[in-house]
Design a protein around this motif. Structure first.
Motif, short mmCIF file in Angstrom:
data_model
loop_
_atom_site.label_atom_id
_atom_site.label_comp_id
_atom_site.label_asym_id
_atom_site.label_seq_id
_atom_site.Cartn_x
_atom_site.Cartn_y
_atom_site.Cartn_z
N LYS A 106 0.84 -1.19 0.00
CA LYS A 106 0.00 0.00 0.00
C LYS A 106 0.88 1.24 0.00
CE LYS A 106 -3.92 1.98 2.40
NZ LYS A 106 -4.91 1.77 3.46
N ILE A 107 0.52 2.22 -0.82
CA ILE A 107 1.21 3.50 -0.79
C ILE A 107 0.66 4.28 0.40
CG2 ILE A 107 1.61 5.69 -1.99
CD1 ILE A 107 1.40 4.12 -4.63
N ARG B 65 -5.06 0.40 -6.75
CA ARG B 65 -6.50 0.35 -6.58
C ARG B 65 -6.88 1.08 -5.29
NH1 ARG B 65 -8.64 -5.57 -6.24
NH2 ARG B 65 -7.62 -5.41 -4.24
N ARG B 66 -7.84 1.99 -5.40
CA ARG B 66 -8.41 2.69 -4.25
C ARG B 66 -9.88 2.87 -4.54
NH1 ARG B 66 -5.77 8.30 -3.14
NH2 ARG B 66 -6.88 8.76 -5.06
N GLY B 67 -10.70 2.08 -3.86
CA GLY B 67 -12.13 2.10 -4.15
C GLY B 67 -12.35 1.62 -5.59
N LYS C 233 -5.37 2.26 -11.47
CA LYS C 233 -4.33 2.79 -12.35
C LYS C 233 -3.26 1.72 -12.55
CE LYS C 233 -4.50 7.36 -10.25
NZ LYS C 233 -3.75 8.58 -10.04
N GLN C 234 -2.65 1.74 -13.70
CA GLN C 234 -1.51 0.86 -13.98
C GLN C 234 -0.26 1.74 -13.97
OE1 GLN C 234 -2.10 -2.36 -14.39
NE2 GLN C 234 -0.06 -3.04 -14.83
N ASP D 227 -2.86 5.91 -0.03
CA ASP D 227 -3.95 4.98 0.24
C ASP D 227 -4.33 4.08 -0.94
OD1 ASP D 227 -4.20 5.77 2.92
OD2 ASP D 227 -5.51 7.44 2.35
N PHE D 228 -3.55 4.12 -2.01
CA PHE D 228 -3.76 3.15 -3.09
C PHE D 228 -3.15 1.81 -2.68
CE2 PHE D 228 -4.71 6.56 -6.09
CZ PHE D 228 -5.57 5.95 -6.99
N GLU D 229 -3.90 0.73 -2.87
CA GLU D 229 -3.35 -0.61 -2.69
C GLU D 229 -2.50 -0.94 -3.91
OE1 GLU D 229 -6.81 -3.02 -0.32
OE2 GLU D 229 -7.07 -2.74 -2.49
N ILE D 230 -1.41 -1.66 -3.69
CA ILE D 230 -0.55 -2.11 -4.77
C ILE D 230 -0.91 -3.57 -5.04
CG2 ILE D 230 1.82 -2.56 -5.49
CD1 ILE D 230 2.62 -0.35 -3.40
N CYS D 231 -1.33 -3.83 -6.27
CA CYS D 231 -1.79 -5.17 -6.63
C CYS D 231 -0.99 -5.71 -7.82
CB CYS D 231 -3.26 -5.14 -7.04
SG CYS D 231 -4.37 -4.38 -5.84
#
Length: 178
Positions: free
Chosen positions: A16-17, A48-50, A54-55, A86-90
């Motif tokens: 997560k950022i 991914r956030r909600g 974004k790639q 708060d972006f998850e890193i996937c």
């Protein structure tokens, strides 16, 4: 930066950022990998956030204490980088390395029905906790469970007798003292 082509159900969260770092647009990252710098082995991230996805591409990264500092391609402004918090890193599950023998990723264990040696259904694995001694399975009840108790079971060889991913089951050694 573009939308991802991987289906949402194929994505696994590996970090997560958490905030911005410095003045050049770098970001601070909390890694869910072990060791933490394994996250840097994946050059393409789906953020991914909600409903926002974004790639991005990792340019470079480094360990700083118990977090990572990462530079992302095209991200050079501190104020723009701040919007990435708060972006998850996937990554796609297919990018994870194969495990040897009887090793499992946590995501593979989540959702398994937990059955004790007497055949009683204790619940489903909801998630796992990392502790100093061993990982812990959080087993939550559902309709058809033995009772309405949430259980914390050690993810150890003496407790976990068998894992059958195809059947969606985990068999455990359990008695009333657990």
């Amino acid at each position: 930066m573009s939308a991802t082509s991987a289906p949402a159900e194929d994505l696994i969260v590996i970090g997560k950022i958490v905030s911005v770092h410095g003045v050049r647009g770098d970001v601070k990252v909390y890694s869910f990998t072990d060791p933490i710098d394994n996250l840097l082995e994946y050059p393409r991230w789906t953020l991914r956030r909600g409903d926002e996805v974004k790639q991005v591409e990792l340019v470079k990264g480094r360990v700083q204490g118990n977090i990572l500092v990462a530079s992302l391609q095209g991200l050079t402004d501190r104020e723009v980088a701040r919007t990435y918090a708060d972006f998850e890193i996937c990554i796609a599950r297919s990018e994870l390395p194969d495990l040897a023998g009887e090793e499992y990723y946590w995501y593979q264990l989540q959702g398994l029905v937990v059955i004790n040696q007497l055949g009683h259904v204790l619940g489903r694995v909801d998630h796992l906790l990392e502790t100093g001694a061993n990982d812990v399975l959080v087993v939550k009840p559902f309709d058809g469970s033995l009772d309405d108790r949430e259980r914390l079971l050690p993810y150890t060889d003496p407790c976990v007798l068998k894992i059958d991913l195809d059947a969606g089951e985990m068999h455990v050694e359990w008695d009333a003292d657990f």
